[in-house]
Design a protein around this motif. Sequence first.
Motif, PDB file in Angstrom:
ATOM      1  N   SER A 118      26.845  44.388  53.638  1.00 39.96           N
ATOM      2  CA  SER A 118      27.892  44.884  52.735  1.00 39.96           C
ATOM      3  C   SER A 118      29.207  44.164  52.989  1.00 39.96           C
ATOM      4  O   SER A 118      30.189  44.749  53.459  1.00 39.96           O
ATOM      5  N   TRP A 223      22.571  46.036  52.684  1.00 44.37           N
ATOM      6  CA  TRP A 223      23.610  46.503  51.760  1.00 44.37           C
ATOM      7  C   TRP A 223      23.559  48.013  51.588  1.00 44.37           C
ATOM      8  O   TRP A 223      22.479  48.604  51.489  1.00 44.37           O
ATOM      9  N   THR A 225      23.750  51.108  49.382  1.00 43.57           N
ATOM     10  CA  THR A 225      23.463  51.297  47.958  1.00 43.57           C
ATOM     11  C   THR A 225      24.612  51.969  47.213  1.00 43.57           C
ATOM     12  O   THR A 225      24.695  51.862  45.990  1.00 43.57           O
ATOM     13  N   LEU A 232      26.411  45.776  44.633  1.00 42.94           N
ATOM     14  CA  LEU A 232      25.016  45.702  45.055  1.00 42.94           C
ATOM     15  C   LEU A 232      24.326  44.478  44.455  1.00 42.94           C
ATOM     16  O   LEU A 232      23.413  43.906  45.069  1.00 42.94           O
ATOM     17  N   GLN A 247      15.956  41.462  52.260  1.00 42.82           N
ATOM     18  CA  GLN A 247      16.981  42.432  51.905  1.00 42.82           C
ATOM     19  C   GLN A 247      16.570  43.825  52.373  1.00 42.82           C
ATOM     20  O   GLN A 247      15.404  44.212  52.271  1.00 42.82           O
ATOM     21  N   HIS A 249      18.117  47.880  52.029  1.00 46.04           N
ATOM     22  CA  HIS A 249      19.108  48.784  51.439  1.00 46.04           C
ATOM     23  C   HIS A 249      19.324  49.974  52.373  1.00 46.04           C
ATOM     24  O   HIS A 249      18.375  50.507  52.947  1.00 46.04           O
ATOM     25  N   ASP A 251      20.918  53.745  52.347  1.00 43.96           N
ATOM     26  CA  ASP A 251      21.430  54.845  51.528  1.00 43.96           C
ATOM     27  C   ASP A 251      22.459  55.662  52.305  1.00 43.96           C
ATOM     28  O   ASP A 251      22.563  55.572  53.527  1.00 43.96           O
TER      29      ASP A 251
END
Length: 276
Positions: A118, A223, A225, A232, A247, A249, A251
């Motif tokens: 991020s 990243w 979310t 994103l 990748q 993600h 949450d």
Amino acid sequence: MQHVDLPAGPIDYIDTGGDGPVLVLGHGLLMNETLWSKVIPLLEGYRCVAPTLPLGAHRSPMRADADLTQRGVARIFADFLEALDLSNVTVVLNDWGGGQFMVSDGRADRVGRLVLASCEAFDNFPPRPARPAVALCRIPGGTALFLRLLATSFVRHDKQAWGGLSKSRISDEMLDDWFAPATRSAEIRRDLTKFCTGTPPRKTLLEWASQLSGFDRPVLVMWATEDRMMPLAHARRLTGLFPNARQVHIDDSWTLIPQDQPERFAAALREFVPPA
């Protein structure tokens, strides 16, 4: 706290030592090594090195002629790796993404793996919510005014400022520590101003980003979310840009995943960089 003298000036850092894989942990604007305070204790078996880069929360000013543009700070990062004779390291970037420019600048020879968590990418330097503050730093006295505003709870915790970086809310104690050096020192405010106003035009940023495809070593794009600052869609673009990227993600987190989801951050690092 240890420090090393680089051509641009002194850099403080913490180093857990040991013979495990080396993780070099970066941070964002007006932050320091404490960004990683929840993650480092979860990484037993790794050597964690966390420098405080000259992004406004550094405790000692840089030399007056130091290049503190985006590329300049990337070169300082590369100089730091060289000064500590670190090789085959995993560079971990969160929030500030300028460490990527070590690749486009031909200075990534000591980087064995790259984690982009991020962080700024492509033309998102700085992220849109931060642009009014950067514009303020361009006017005489604007940086000092910006810091005075950050001393107020209303501004510092606003969703357009540091309040938009962490879903779990950054403590005032931590923010005070981050903001104190530039608040008390005109020289550090000078450094902060140089960095805030040192971002190249969009065309240059995109040109540098296009050169990232030359980095063929493993890359982890991690990243949040729900990130409010870093799109994103950039995670997908970065994963497609690097030839050896995957990748993940996360949450229930905003930009500062090390603060919001430290256990999941550490677990993703352990999977990406297996312990020795």
